[in-house]
Design a protein around this motif. Structure first.
Motif, PDB file in Angstrom:
ATOM      1  N   PRO A  93      30.099  45.220  40.013  1.00 54.63           N
ATOM      2  CA  PRO A  93      30.747  44.017  40.546  1.00 54.63           C
ATOM      3  C   PRO A  93      32.162  43.821  39.983  1.00 54.63           C
ATOM      4  N   ILE A  94      32.506  44.530  38.898  1.00 52.01           N
ATOM      5  CA  ILE A  94      33.839  44.378  38.311  1.00 52.01           C
ATOM      6  C   ILE A  94      34.681  45.613  38.588  1.00 52.01           C
ATOM      7  N   ARG A  95      35.983  45.422  38.558  1.00 46.82           N
ATOM      8  CA  ARG A  95      36.937  46.511  38.785  1.00 46.82           C
ATOM      9  C   ARG A  95      37.791  46.690  37.534  1.00 46.82           C
ATOM     10  N   PRO A  96      38.245  47.901  37.253  1.00 45.95           N
ATOM     11  CA  PRO A  96      39.116  48.101  36.098  1.00 45.95           C
ATOM     12  C   PRO A  96      40.416  47.311  36.248  1.00 45.95           C
ATOM     13  N   THR A  97      40.936  46.849  35.116  1.00 49.08           N
ATOM     14  CA  THR A  97      42.218  46.156  35.093  1.00 49.08           C
ATOM     15  C   THR A  97      43.026  46.668  33.907  1.00 49.08           C
ATOM     16  N   VAL A  98      44.287  46.335  33.867  1.00 48.55           N
ATOM     17  CA  VAL A  98      45.151  46.786  32.785  1.00 48.55           C
ATOM     18  C   VAL A  98      44.561  46.361  31.446  1.00 48.55           C
ATOM     19  N   GLY A  99      44.490  47.298  30.523  1.00 47.88           N
ATOM     20  CA  GLY A  99      43.938  47.049  29.195  1.00 47.88           C
ATOM     21  C   GLY A  99      42.514  47.520  29.028  1.00 47.88           C
ATOM     22  N   ASP A 100      41.778  47.707  30.113  1.00 51.17           N
ATOM     23  CA  ASP A 100      40.401  48.179  30.018  1.00 51.17           C
ATOM     24  C   ASP A 100      40.347  49.600  29.479  1.00 51.17           C
ATOM     25  N   TYR A 101      39.279  49.860  28.729  1.00 51.85           N
ATOM     26  CA  TYR A 101      38.932  51.236  28.384  1.00 51.85           C
ATOM     27  C   TYR A 101      37.908  51.685  29.408  1.00 51.85           C
TER      28      TYR A 101
ATOM     29  N   LEU B 211      38.522  60.620  37.707  1.00 52.48           N
ATOM     30  CA  LEU B 211      37.510  59.917  38.492  1.00 52.48           C
ATOM     31  C   LEU B 211      36.837  58.924  37.541  1.00 52.48           C
ATOM     32  N   ILE B 212      37.116  57.628  37.710  1.00 56.43           N
ATOM     33  CA  ILE B 212      36.578  56.589  36.828  1.00 56.43           C
ATOM     34  C   ILE B 212      35.106  56.370  37.149  1.00 56.43           C
ATOM     35  N   GLU B 213      34.260  56.449  36.094  1.00 59.77           N
ATOM     36  CA  GLU B 213      32.823  56.304  36.286  1.00 59.77           C
ATOM     37  C   GLU B 213      32.217  55.103  35.577  1.00 59.77           C
ATOM     38  N   GLU B 214      32.969  54.484  34.632  1.00 60.33           N
ATOM     39  CA  GLU B 214      32.405  53.372  33.870  1.00 60.33           C
ATOM     40  C   GLU B 214      33.531  52.587  33.200  1.00 60.33           C
ATOM     41  N   ILE B 215      33.376  51.265  33.134  1.00 61.68           N
ATOM     42  CA  ILE B 215      34.258  50.417  32.334  1.00 61.68           C
ATOM     43  C   ILE B 215      33.517  50.118  31.042  1.00 61.68           C
ATOM     44  N   LEU B 216      34.149  50.374  29.914  1.00 61.99           N
ATOM     45  CA  LEU B 216      33.526  50.050  28.638  1.00 61.99           C
ATOM     46  C   LEU B 216      33.587  48.539  28.426  1.00 61.99           C
ATOM     47  N   PRO B 217      32.708  47.987  27.604  1.00 65.62           N
ATOM     48  CA  PRO B 217      32.645  46.524  27.435  1.00 65.62           C
ATOM     49  C   PRO B 217      33.994  45.930  27.020  1.00 65.62           C
ATOM     50  N   ARG B 218      34.338  44.814  27.649  1.00 69.55           N
ATOM     51  CA  ARG B 218      35.581  44.110  27.347  1.00 69.55           C
ATOM     52  C   ARG B 218      35.376  43.198  26.144  1.00 69.55           C
ATOM     53  N   LYS B 219      36.422  43.106  25.312  1.00 71.62           N
ATOM     54  CA  LYS B 219      36.392  42.174  24.182  1.00 71.62           C
ATOM     55  C   LYS B 219      37.024  40.851  24.574  1.00 71.62           C
ATOM     56  N   THR B 220      38.117  40.902  25.329  1.00 69.73           N
ATOM     57  CA  THR B 220      38.819  39.696  25.765  1.00 69.73           C
ATOM     58  C   THR B 220      39.312  39.888  27.188  1.00 69.73           C
ATOM     59  N   GLU B 221      39.618  38.772  27.850  1.00 69.94           N
ATOM     60  CA  GLU B 221      40.156  38.810  29.214  1.00 69.94           C
ATOM     61  C   GLU B 221      41.199  37.710  29.383  1.00 69.94           C
ATOM     62  N   ILE B 222      42.209  38.000  30.167  1.00 78.31           N
ATOM     63  CA  ILE B 222      43.149  36.974  30.615  1.00 78.31           C
ATOM     64  C   ILE B 222      42.831  36.763  32.085  1.00 78.31           C
ATOM     65  N   LYS B 223      42.444  35.504  32.453  1.00 81.05           N
ATOM     66  CA  LYS B 223      41.987  35.222  33.811  1.00 81.05           C
ATOM     67  C   LYS B 223      42.814  34.110  34.442  1.00 81.05           C
ATOM     68  N   ARG B 224      42.712  34.041  35.759  1.00 81.54           N
ATOM     69  CA  ARG B 224      43.284  32.924  36.517  1.00 81.54           C
ATOM     70  C   ARG B 224      42.424  32.721  37.750  1.00 81.54           C
ATOM     71  N   GLN B 225      42.647  31.610  38.425  1.00 81.75           N
ATOM     72  CA  GLN B 225      41.974  31.395  39.702  1.00 81.75           C
ATOM     73  C   GLN B 225      42.939  31.763  40.810  1.00 81.75           C
ATOM     74  N   ASP B 226      42.439  32.508  41.796  1.00 83.40           N
ATOM     75  CA  ASP B 226      43.298  32.816  42.939  1.00 83.40           C
ATOM     76  C   ASP B 226      43.340  31.622  43.888  1.00 83.40           C
ATOM     77  N   SER B 227      44.073  31.754  44.971  1.00 79.64           N
ATOM     78  CA  SER B 227      44.253  30.620  45.893  1.00 79.64           C
ATOM     79  C   SER B 227      42.948  30.149  46.519  1.00 79.64           C
ATOM     80  N   GLY B 228      41.950  31.018  46.564  1.00 81.60           N
ATOM     81  CA  GLY B 228      40.656  30.634  47.118  1.00 81.60           C
ATOM     82  C   GLY B 228      39.706  30.059  46.089  1.00 81.60           C
ATOM     83  N   GLY B 229      40.142  29.990  44.825  1.00 80.92           N
ATOM     84  CA  GLY B 229      39.301  29.434  43.780  1.00 80.92           C
ATOM     85  C   GLY B 229      38.473  30.460  43.030  1.00 80.92           C
TER      86      GLY B 229
END
Length: 92
Positions: free
Chosen positions: A43-51, A66-84
């Motif tokens: 359900p998640i996609r890689p983003t800048v900073g991800d291992y 070929l990306i096969e897995e995102i390693l667990p994130r320690k922190t995230e910078i988030k925002r809400q898009d225009s749709g919430g």
């Protein structure tokens, strides 16, 4: 297309599922894309900073990942898009 190895990379660029990854043992950034099974089941996609864990493949003109897995994130910078909906801008 020849399989070389599987290693951990850091996402340094992301734009519409086009990625550039850095690895400790390489001087250049490698282009990357998500594997089909990862895209379908995660359900998640890689983003800048991800291992991420991926396989380096040898292509006709250059190597790519070929990306096969995102390693667990320690922190995230988030925002809400225009749709919430929540959007992760950067991680780790």
């Amino acid at each position: 297309m020849n399989l070389i190895n599987e290693i951990v990379f850091r996402v340094v660029f992301e734009s519409r599922e086009n990625y550039r990854l850095a690895a400790a043992d390489r001087d250049e950034l490698l282009p990357a894309e998500m594997s089909g099974s990862f895209r379908m089941h995660s359900p998640i996609r890689p983003t800048v900073g991800d291992y991420v864990r991926g396989r380096v493949l040898s292509g006709a003109s250059s190597d790519w990942v070929l990306i096969e897995e995102i390693l667990p994130r320690k922190t995230e910078i988030k925002r809400q898009d225009s749709g919430g909906a929540e959007q992760v801008l950067a991680a780790n």
